[in-house]
Design an enzyme around this catalytic site. Structure first.
Site, PDB file in Angstrom:
ATOM      1  N   CYS A 136     -54.248 -68.350  60.244  1.00  0.00           N
ATOM      2  CA  CYS A 136     -54.853 -67.318  61.082  1.00  0.00           C
ATOM      3  C   CYS A 136     -54.130 -65.998  60.801  1.00  0.00           C
ATOM      4  CB  CYS A 136     -54.719 -67.683  62.551  1.00  0.00           C
ATOM      5  SG  CYS A 136     -55.571 -66.548  63.659  1.00  0.00           S
ATOM      6  N   HIS A 173     -50.410 -64.950  60.138  1.00  0.00           N
ATOM      7  CA  HIS A 173     -49.397 -65.021  61.193  1.00  0.00           C
ATOM      8  C   HIS A 173     -49.247 -66.425  61.793  1.00  0.00           C
ATOM      9  CE1 HIS A 173     -52.854 -63.032  63.676  1.00  0.00           C
ATOM     10  NE2 HIS A 173     -52.929 -64.336  63.871  1.00  0.00           N
ATOM     11  N   ASN A 174     -49.784 -67.444  61.107  1.00  0.00           N
ATOM     12  CA  ASN A 174     -49.520 -68.854  61.450  1.00  0.00           C
ATOM     13  C   ASN A 174     -49.255 -69.602  60.145  1.00  0.00           C
ATOM     14  OD1 ASN A 174     -50.005 -68.484  64.170  1.00  0.00           O
ATOM     15  ND2 ASN A 174     -52.012 -69.442  64.186  1.00  0.00           N
ATOM     16  N   PRO A 195     -52.334 -56.306  66.095  1.00  0.00           N
ATOM     17  CA  PRO A 195     -53.494 -55.944  66.913  1.00  0.00           C
ATOM     18  C   PRO A 195     -53.172 -55.975  68.401  1.00  0.00           C
ATOM     19  CG  PRO A 195     -53.668 -58.222  66.243  1.00  0.00           C
ATOM     20  CD  PRO A 195     -52.422 -57.685  65.590  1.00  0.00           C
ATOM     21  N   MET A 238     -59.077 -56.351  72.844  1.00  0.00           N
ATOM     22  CA  MET A 238     -60.346 -55.762  72.446  1.00  0.00           C
ATOM     23  C   MET A 238     -60.579 -54.381  73.064  1.00  0.00           C
ATOM     24  SD  MET A 238     -62.895 -58.227  74.644  1.00  0.00           S
ATOM     25  CE  MET A 238     -64.414 -57.450  74.120  1.00  0.00           C
ATOM     26  N   SER A 290     -54.460 -51.046  68.243  1.00  0.00           N
ATOM     27  CA  SER A 290     -53.775 -51.892  67.263  1.00  0.00           C
ATOM     28  C   SER A 290     -52.915 -50.984  66.399  1.00  0.00           C
ATOM     29  CB  SER A 290     -54.783 -52.650  66.394  1.00  0.00           C
ATOM     30  OG  SER A 290     -55.575 -53.527  67.163  1.00  0.00           O
ATOM     31  N   HIS A 309     -47.241 -60.695  66.372  1.00  0.00           N
ATOM     32  CA  HIS A 309     -48.547 -60.788  65.703  1.00  0.00           C
ATOM     33  C   HIS A 309     -49.640 -60.120  66.514  1.00  0.00           C
ATOM     34  CE1 HIS A 309     -49.779 -63.713  68.647  1.00  0.00           C
ATOM     35  NE2 HIS A 309     -50.784 -64.182  67.950  1.00  0.00           N
ATOM     36  N   ALA A 360     -50.512 -58.383  70.859  1.00  0.00           N
ATOM     37  CA  ALA A 360     -50.014 -58.025  72.185  1.00  0.00           C
ATOM     38  C   ALA A 360     -49.470 -59.249  72.920  1.00  0.00           C
ATOM     39  CB  ALA A 360     -51.130 -57.373  73.007  1.00  0.00           C
ATOM     40  N   LYS A 418     -66.648 -60.231  69.271  1.00  0.00           N
ATOM     41  CA  LYS A 418     -65.900 -61.479  69.435  1.00  0.00           C
ATOM     42  C   LYS A 418     -66.870 -62.654  69.483  1.00  0.00           C
ATOM     43  CE  LYS A 418     -61.568 -60.125  71.683  1.00  0.00           C
ATOM     44  NZ  LYS A 418     -60.648 -60.994  70.948  1.00  0.00           N
TER      45      LYS A 418
END
Length: 411
Positions: free
Chosen positions: A77, A273-274, A305, A308, A312, A329, A331, A410
């Site tokens: 991800c 970031h994973n 980031p 929404m 970012s 990675h 907030a 989203k």
């Protein structure tokens, strides 16, 4: 950064950039600091929140071992961002942005369990099958071919953003341009890989009576076949996730070009970031696990980031060794999905999204019989303050570009 050293059975200290951690996070941290494979210390990023086995926003290094749950189920991800030369004024009109988002939805399948109608070709499938023999009957599957180039659900997003360049002190400079950003991962493939190897790790640790504070932190020695195979398959999931983001970004760029034919795409940033990776820290080759954390080596460009409805950041890494050269990675959540959908109001969430094109709130499936409740779990109020998160890690990264959402899609 806070330093916490524990005694009486705890083998390594904690270096934390997280203010006011929830109780569940600290419990998971305490499980990590006495893990037999964890090396030197545990690093906690400012966006840390409760995860499965290990906090999201946590970084550990393991000596000769990999922990599937410390990478997580959404292997690979990450983020992709593209800078354009379009003046932000070109997308000032809300109707123009809505038309753009509707056209984008025609090109990119969006939502949990929403695949393409036809299987997608990618040479990576054939390469994996050719190189991994009998093990390749586990994956890739037909589902992986259908999911390639799709967004998924949850906190994954596609955004059109307005930029503000920042100088070395974080002060605004220069004009405002349009950026494109996508957050997504390896879809169902990463989940299947993690669950498969997590079961093997659990059986192995149980068989050899390895003392673990949490069985979810079962590990695999990298020198053994299962550890090597997990690492190989994790790398395949990273390639898949990167290709997934690339295909969606190509569709987004094509859509932008329909609306602004003269567009030039200036640079692309793509990060995970994973994941786990072999790196040298404190004089030793170790396997760094970044679960909801981003690499921030010296001068490395990264993406952090917000939610929404908030900013970012494009950042430059400072290579801080205390964080294993990592940063946040995003907030980070401050409310669980159920808590957000229970306690937040539609009116407040709509107000937080004022001026941003977005899909309206849908019914939250997690409430069972209470089908009338709306899913507010991705509203800005469900997340930590991105400005506070960035301020907490100024010794890890330098903010270079601030990006404000104009349209947010989203799943």
């Amino acid at each position: 950064m806070k330093w916490e050293k524990f005694e009486n059975g705890y083998s390594v200290p904690v270096k934390s950039w997280c203010e006011n951690c929830e109780d569940g996070v600290m419990k998971q941290v305490l499980n990590l600091v006495k893990h037999p494979a964890v090396f030197d210390h545990v690093a906690l990023m400012p966006d840390a929140h409760l995860g499965y086995g290990m906090p999201i926003g946590g970084v550990i290094a393991c000596d000769g071992a990999v922990i599937p749950a410390a990478v997580g189920v959404d292997i690979g991800c990450g983020m992709i961002a593209v800078e354009t030369d379009i003046s932000a004024e070109r997308f000032a009109n809300m109707s123009f942005r809505r038309a753009f988002q509707e056209k984008l939805k025609e090109r990119i399948p969006v939502g949990e369990g929403v695949p393409h109608r036809k299987a997608q070709y990618w040479k990576g499938f054939e390469e994996y099958t050719a190189n991994n023999g009998m093990r390749s009957n586990l994956w890739p599957s037909k589902l992986d071919r259908l999911n390639l180039g799709t967004l998924g659900g949850g906190n994954h997003f596609i955004e059109l953003q307005r930029s503000t360049a920042l100088d070395g002190n974080g002060a605004p400079e220069g004009g405002s341009k349009i950026w494109l950003m996508i957050h997504s991962g390896s879809r169902n493939l990463g989940k299947r890989i993690e669950e498969y190897y997590h079961k093997i790790a659990n059986r192995l640790c149980t068989r050899f009576r390895v003392p673990l504070a949490d069985p979810n932190l079962a590990f695999l020695p990298i020198a053994e076949a299962d550890g090597h195979n997990y690492f190989t398959d994790m790398l395949f999931a990273l390639r898949y996730a990167k290709e997934n983001r690339r295909r969606m970004m190509e569709a987004m760029k094509a859509t932008v070009a329909e609306f602004v034919p003269s567009v030039n795409f200036l640079r692309t940033i793509d990060i995970h970031h994973n994941y786990a990776v072999c790196e040298e820290h404190f004089g030793k080759k170790v396997f760094v696990h970044r679960k909801g954390a981003t690499s921030a080596k010296l001068n490395e460009i990264g993406i952090i980031p917000g939610s929404m409805g908030t900013a970012s950041y494009i950042v430059r890494g400072l290579g801080n060794p205390d964080s294993f050269m990592s940063c946040s990675h995003g907030a980070g959540r401050r409310m669980s999905r159920i808590a957000a959908s229970t306690n937040l109001t539609v009116e407040a969430c709509d107000k937080a999204m004022n001026g941003i094109v977005y899909e309206r709130w849908h019914t939250y499936k997690g409430f069972g019989k209470s089908k009338h409740r709306l899913d507010l779990s991705e509203a800005p109020q469900a997340y930590k303050d991105i400005e506070a998160v960035i301020a907490s890690e100024r010794d890890l990264v330098e903010p270079r570009v601030r990006l404000v959402p104009l349209a947010s899609l989203k799943g």
